[in-house]
Motif scaffolding. Structure first.
Motif, short mmCIF file in Angstrom:
data_model
loop_
_atom_site.label_atom_id
_atom_site.label_comp_id
_atom_site.label_asym_id
_atom_site.label_seq_id
_atom_site.Cartn_x
_atom_site.Cartn_y
_atom_site.Cartn_z
N UNK A 57 23.34 7.83 26.69
CA UNK A 57 24.54 8.48 27.20
C UNK A 57 25.09 7.74 28.41
N UNK A 58 24.21 7.25 29.27
CA UNK A 58 24.66 6.49 30.44
C UNK A 58 25.36 5.21 30.02
N UNK A 59 24.81 4.53 29.02
CA UNK A 59 25.43 3.30 28.56
C UNK A 59 26.78 3.54 27.89
N UNK A 60 26.87 4.61 27.12
CA UNK A 60 28.10 4.90 26.40
C UNK A 60 29.24 5.32 27.31
N UNK B 48 33.30 -0.50 31.93
CA UNK B 48 33.08 -1.82 31.31
C UNK B 48 32.32 -2.76 32.23
N UNK B 49 31.24 -3.34 31.69
CA UNK B 49 30.43 -4.27 32.46
C UNK B 49 29.44 -3.62 33.39
N UNK B 50 29.39 -2.29 33.40
CA UNK B 50 28.51 -1.58 34.34
C UNK B 50 27.41 -0.79 33.64
N UNK B 51 27.17 -1.07 32.37
CA UNK B 51 26.12 -0.34 31.65
C UNK B 51 24.77 -0.63 32.28
#
Length: 505
Positions: free
Chosen positions: A434-437, A441-444
């Motif tokens: 969920x954090x990655x989704x 952009x570029x901050x996963x």
């Protein structure tokens, strides 16, 4: 404070975590539950419990950290499970669980005869076993025509939660690949001819990847759960694969070893490897394939011994350590609920060989730990024979809290295990997805920053010859007892609660 929620629906409990942007767990919550075993070989669960427990977990997590701003929700669950629902999303019967439910033996035989092993393996990647979802669907059609006549949608725990939260009817590719043989693994799509043949009245869910956003929380779901309307929800996947995500064990060459109620292994590679004794699946992410396996019991076996003896885990672990390698001449087959890989034998049963009047509960517990380790070795050797390139082992799950069990597995397999800092499991992996989704952009986030390796367990080389010999005996014990055990399993299937039991002398 920006946070994500992760919830996993497991076999014996549902777990939730609230995690901040750095991966720190701010709150946890658990709901214990039991599966139903109405007959030998049947393992079911009421799908409505999954949503009820999600709601309770979400509200408890949010109450624990009132300042949390939920940026996304991750969902995960045991599988492959088959929950069939009508057009109003009311389950038509309890969910049929994964490979521990062995009721579909006749459907496996029929579908294999109709389609052929070669074509089944070519399309779906694996031969049909009790783990496959397709025969479970066929079982409902064959055995419960009234329920089947109402079935219109197919869910697993993660997709059921995604549906209730967002209204989206989706299933991730990894889960879909375990609805064998109805999914085409090379083309990453439903195999339409076989779907129509075996599940034609059921609408095929739209396919997504585990980390894709399924939709956003509806007003109704917000009112029930306390999660703000409009919050993104990821599609999610099966718990073992989400556990692999939680520890970063989803890269090429990784093997994830999950210590839970059952034991699960997932090897990740780029090629589609096929072997009749393991499960070939799509990965959690595009461009990956998995060779997977699982023991039907691990934590379930140790819990059974704990309940049987009345001792607690620290006592049993201490006594097992004193017992020493080989459990003073005991050898156990851990097939107390049949076995999945690599023997694929639902009629296998537990065997304890070498018992004497001098053996103690500590010896039995040690033998149980060694039995699961021998089962892991059997799977690893089968994976490697199929071509799996296993470069790194990562251990996860509740069983990693006991150093003795970890050490025994490393000693028996000869493998180094890496244990991450956080081993809470699939709920943490769901929160990470969920954090990655929902990241800019570029901050996963990176999982090695969220969850670094905390411990490395190395095998004792001096024990390798001993455990090599014990593994040979383990394989021979199964081969030598199969005929008798299968007869006993047939007797068990025919037993009823009214069968008279001889009085003890």
């Amino acid at each position: 404070m920006r946070c994500t929620i992760g919830v996993d629906i497991g076999t014996s409990s549902s777990k939730g975590v609230l995690v901040d942007e750095a991966g720190t767990i701010l709150a946890t919550a658990t709901r214990a539950h039991e599966v139903s075993r109405p007959r030998t070989g049947w393992v079911e669960m009421d799908g409505e419990v999954w949503w009820d427990e999600f709601v309770g977990l979400a509200r408890e997590l949010l109450a624990a950290v009132p300042e949390a701003e939920v940026a996304g929700v991750g969902v995960s669950g045991m599988g492959p499970c088959i929950l069939l629902a009508d057009e109003h999303d009311h389950p038509v019967r309890p969910a049929i669980l994964y490979g521990v439910d062995t009721r579909s033996t006749a459907q496996i035989a029929r579908m294999t005869a109709e389609l052929g092993d070669e074509d089944i393996t070519r399309v779906g990647g694996s031969t049909l076993t009790s783990q496959a979802g397709g025969p479970k669907i066929a079982w409902v059609a064959d055995e419960e025509p009234e329920a089947w006549s109402r079935a219109r949608r197919l869910y697993m725990p993660a997709s059921w939660l995604a549906r209730r939260l967002t209204g989206a009817y989706v299933l991730d590719h990894q889960s879909a690949s375990q609805v064998s043989p109805l999914y085409d693994i090379e083309h990453e799509r439903w195999h339409e001819p076989w779907w129509q043949r075996y599940a034609g009245t059921v609408e095929a869910p739209e396919l997504r990847w585990a980390g894709d956003v399924a939709g956003t929380v509806t007003d109704a779901a917000a009112a029930a759960s306390g999660i703000p309307a409009g919050t993104p929800v990821v599609t999610g996947t099966i718990d073992a694969w989400t556990e692999a995500v939680s520890v970063g064990a989803h890269e090429l060459g990784d093997l994830m070893l999950m210590y839970g109620t059952t034991m699960f292994l997932v090897a990740t590679g780029a090629e589609t490897l096929r072997t009749p004794s393991m499960w070939t699946t799509a990965g959690a992410f595009a461009g990956t394939r998995n060779l997977a396996g699982g023991l039907s019991t691990s934590g379930a076996l140790t819990a059974w011994l704990k309940d049987l003896t009345g001792a607690d885990y620290p006592e049993l672990l201490g006594e097992a350590a004193t017992s020493g390698p080989g459990a003073r001449g005991l050898l156990m087959l851990p097939y107390f609920a049949g076995e999945r890989t690599p023997i694929q034998d639902p009629d296998a049963r537990g065997v304890i060989a070498g018992l004497t009047l001098e053996h103690t509960r500590g010896d039995l517990y040690r033998a149980a730990l060694e039995a699961t380790a021998l089962g892991v070795r059997h799977n690893v050797e089968t994976m490697r024979a199929a071509g799996a390139d296993i470069r790194r082992i990562v251990a996860v799950g509740g069983g990693t809290q006991g150093r003795l069990w970890l050490q025994i597995v490393s000693d028996v397999t000869g493998l180094v295990q890496e244990v991450p800092e956080t081993t809470i499991g699939a709920s943490y992996g769901a929160a990470f997805l969920a954090a990655g989704a929902t990241a800019a952009p570029g901050a996963a986030p990176a999982i090695d920053a969220w969850n670094p390796i905390a411990e490395t367990v190395r095998p004792d080389a001096a024990l390798r010859p001993f455990y090599d010999a014990l593994f040979d005996r383990y394989v021979r014990l199964y081969e030598g007892t199969t005929s008798v055990v299968h007869d006993l399993a047939a007797d068990q299937r025919g037993a009823t609660p009214t069968t008279p039991t001889p009085e003890a002398p």
